[in-house]
Write a protein that holds these residues in place. Structure first.
Motif, PDB file in Angstrom:
ATOM      1  N   UNK A   1       0.837  -1.198   0.000  1.00 39.06           N
ATOM      2  CA  UNK A   1       0.000   0.000   0.000  1.00 39.06           C
ATOM      3  C   UNK A   1       0.872   1.249   0.000  1.00 39.06           C
ATOM      4  N   UNK A   2       1.937   1.197   0.822  1.00 35.67           N
ATOM      5  CA  UNK A   2       2.828   2.343   0.887  1.00 35.67           C
ATOM      6  C   UNK A   2       3.446   2.630  -0.476  1.00 35.67           C
ATOM      7  N   UNK A   3       3.916   1.562  -1.112  1.00 35.66           N
ATOM      8  CA  UNK A   3       4.530   1.686  -2.439  1.00 35.66           C
ATOM      9  C   UNK A   3       3.556   2.324  -3.425  1.00 35.66           C
ATOM     10  N   UNK A   4       2.338   1.831  -3.367  1.00 38.58           N
ATOM     11  CA  UNK A   4       1.330   2.306  -4.311  1.00 38.58           C
ATOM     12  C   UNK A   4       1.021   3.782  -4.088  1.00 38.58           C
ATOM     13  N   UNK A   5       0.795   4.110  -2.798  1.00 34.46           N
ATOM     14  CA  UNK A   5       0.324   5.468  -2.518  1.00 34.46           C
ATOM     15  C   UNK A   5       1.433   6.506  -2.496  1.00 34.46           C
ATOM     16  N   UNK A   6       2.661   6.013  -2.341  1.00 32.13           N
ATOM     17  CA  UNK A   6       3.764   6.979  -2.403  1.00 32.13           C
ATOM     18  C   UNK A   6       4.126   7.258  -3.860  1.00 32.13           C
ATOM     19  N   UNK A   7       3.444   6.557  -4.772  1.00 33.58           N
ATOM     20  CA  UNK A   7       3.686   6.743  -6.210  1.00 33.58           C
ATOM     21  C   UNK A   7       5.168   6.650  -6.531  1.00 33.58           C
ATOM     22  N   UNK A   8       5.785   5.618  -5.959  1.00 35.95           N
ATOM     23  CA  UNK A   8       7.198   5.361  -6.223  1.00 35.95           C
ATOM     24  C   UNK A   8       7.463   5.353  -7.725  1.00 35.95           C
ATOM     25  N   UNK A   9       8.341   6.225  -8.229  1.00 34.49           N
ATOM     26  CA  UNK A   9       8.510   6.365  -9.681  1.00 34.49           C
ATOM     27  C   UNK A   9       8.956   5.069 -10.354  1.00 34.49           C
ATOM     28  N   UNK A  10       9.812   4.308  -9.683  1.00 37.51           N
ATOM     29  CA  UNK A  10      10.255   3.078 -10.342  1.00 37.51           C
ATOM     30  C   UNK A  10       9.098   2.080 -10.426  1.00 37.51           C
ATOM     31  N   UNK A  11       8.321   2.005  -9.345  1.00 35.51           N
ATOM     32  CA  UNK A  11       7.165   1.098  -9.359  1.00 35.51           C
ATOM     33  C   UNK A  11       6.201   1.488 -10.483  1.00 35.51           C
TER      34      UNK A  11
END
Ligand SMILES: Nc1ncnc2c1ncn2[C@@H]1O[C@H](COP(=O)(O)OP(=O)(O)O)[C@@H](O)[C@H]1O
Ligand SMILES: [Mg+2]
Lengths: 218, 228
Positions: free
Chosen positions: B8-18
């Motif tokens: 969820x953190x990865x998704x919502x932090x809009x990680x550029x690589x992700x």
């Protein structure tokens, strides 16, 4: 019009239909009878052109319409089913549905109909368009006697209007008597008797035919 | 639980690589699915509704290809597109395009085979009835497709599912290059190999989420088709 010569259909090494000749003039009516597996459906499909003969020739009037033995409900309502592939025939469709007492179901899903209702719908789907040859595989097999009467009346009216040739298969003596001027009885794929329905029913001229017709009356 | 939180953190932090990996994944799966279906659906419909010489053999061939291991497909495409291979001059190795090509090799037989066997079983009655009504060839084909749209949709979803979950072929021909050909599955492999289990798991959750969203969206498309 139908002209058939030396027609044979063979699966592997079993011949399921062997008909030396059959000819019907335009406007004539023929009923096919015979036990399960005697070749009625095979003959109708050969006439309809949905089955290729192993040997022999089939010539028929066109356009022809063909009702498969098993009814199928297309997606959508009863009315939409009748109107499939037609244009500007809503009025006519409603009249047909009324004739076959399906009007109350017009806006119901076709897949929700009972067996007999669906069979009447299948008949409507054909009778909405004109043809010169009408081929029906046991068109009243799922109908109660009253519904069968409706179908027979509709067929009669359609025939008067179009002058089409009619071939239907049936297990009901009454259907043969009322719908057809000629009755062809098949036995193991071969023509066993051919004549006026009334005459065949009243005075069968062989032991096999007598037994078959005795069974039919029940 | 940790992995879920991380996902969820990865998704919502809009990680550029992700986001970039997600983009490549969706682009690849979209094209693989679309191309495979554009070829496989009509081909399967033809095979399923016509009879012709060699049909039994063709069906066996397709069923064999349906079981083609992804790494073998990857290897094959690699051999074709490597610098000295017959298609080497296109310079496609380690691009998303060649990943799509490898996936199509895997998925076209699946779409074709499923469509054919489905059409074979269930469209006999449609064809007989529609032809009996004197409808035109085009209209009969159209009816076959529209009558079986629920099942055809599940074929499409199956294709998409395979594409997005596939790792063997894309890692060989794509090379799992960061910022270029890395997709969700190859990223998960990499993170697992590096020992970042919870990160890999987080990516896995996101992958699952995508699949779920696509399926729900698809079920809305054919909603109208369920009549009971
Ligand atoms: N595709 C087929 N392969 C082998 N036998 C078949 C096939 N279709 C029909 N038959 C056989 O042909 C015979 C005649 O069938 P059919 O014409 O449907 O009979 P009816 O309609 O008079 O009940 C049956 O014994 C049936 O088993
Ligand atoms: Mg029959």
């Amino acid at each position: 019009m139908i002209e058939v010569h030396d027609l044979k259909k063979t699966y592997r090494d079993r011949t399921v239909l062997d008909l030396p000749a059959l000819s019907l003039a335009q406007g004539e009516t023929l009923a096919l009878a015979g036990a399960n597996g005697s070749g009625k459906t095979t003959l109708l499909r050969l006439l309809a052109g949905t089955l290729k003969p192993t040997a022999g020739t089939v010539k028929t009037a066109k356009p022809l319409l063909y009702l498969p033995q098993k009814s199928y409900a297309f997606r959508g309502t009863v009315l939409q089913n009748v109107l499939l592939g037609t244009q500007g025939k809503k009025q006519q469709a409603m009249e047909l549905l009324e004739k076959l007492e399906l009007l109350p179901f017009a806006d119901k899903k076709a897949s929700s109909l009972s067996g007999g209702e669906l069979q009447r719908l299948s008949v409507c789907r054909l009778l909405i368009r004109p043809c010169n040859l009408l081929l029906l595989d046991e068109p009243t097999s799922a109908c109660d006697p009253q519904s069968a009467t409706l179908v027979l009346q509709a067929l009669e009216a359609y025939r008067k209007e179009t002058g089409c040739t009619l071939v239907l298969s049936t297990h009901t003596p009454r259907v043969a008597l009322e719908a057809a001027g000629r009755l062809l009885i098949l036995r193991d794929g071969k023509p066993e008797a051919d004549g006026a329905p009334q005459a065949l029913l009243q005075s069968p001229d062989s032991d096999w035919l007598r037994a078959f017709i005795a069974g039919w009356r029940i | 639980m940790d992995a879920l939180k991380q996902a969820l953190h990865l998704l919502f932090s809009l990680d550029p690589e992700l986001l970039q990996i997600l983009g490549v994944t969706m682009r690849m799966s979209f094209f693989s699915t679309t191309i495979s279906c554009l070829i496989g659906l009509p081909l399967g419909a033809l095979i399923g509704t016509r009879s012709f010489r060699g049909k039994a053999f063709l069906k066996k061939l397709i069923h064999t290809l349906m079981g083609l291991p992804p790494v073998v497909a990857g290897l094959l495409v690699y051999a074709l597109f490597t610098h000295y291979g017959p298609f080497g001059r296109f310079n496609l190795l380690f691009t998303v395009r060649v990943m799509v090509i490898a996936q199509c090799l895997l998925i076209i037989p699946v779409v074709t085979g499923l469509t054919a066997s489905f059409m074979e079983q269930s469209t006999r009655a449609v064809i007989d009835t529609a032809k009996g009504m004197g409808l035109s060839r085009r209209r009969v084909l159209f009816l076959c497709l529209s009558e079986s749209r629920t099942s055809l949709l599940s074929v499409v979803l199956n294709a998409f599912g395979r594409s997005i979950a596939e790792v063997g072929a894309v890692s060989i021909v794509g090379g799992n290059i960061q910022w270029k050909t890395r997709v969700m599955t190859t990223a998960i492999m990499l993170e697992t190999n590096k020992g970042n289990f919870s990160f890999a798991l987080a990516l896995g959750f996101i992958l699952l989420l995508i699949a779920f969203v696509v399926n729900v969206a698809a079920s809305f498309v054919v909603r109208e088709g369920h009549d009971d």
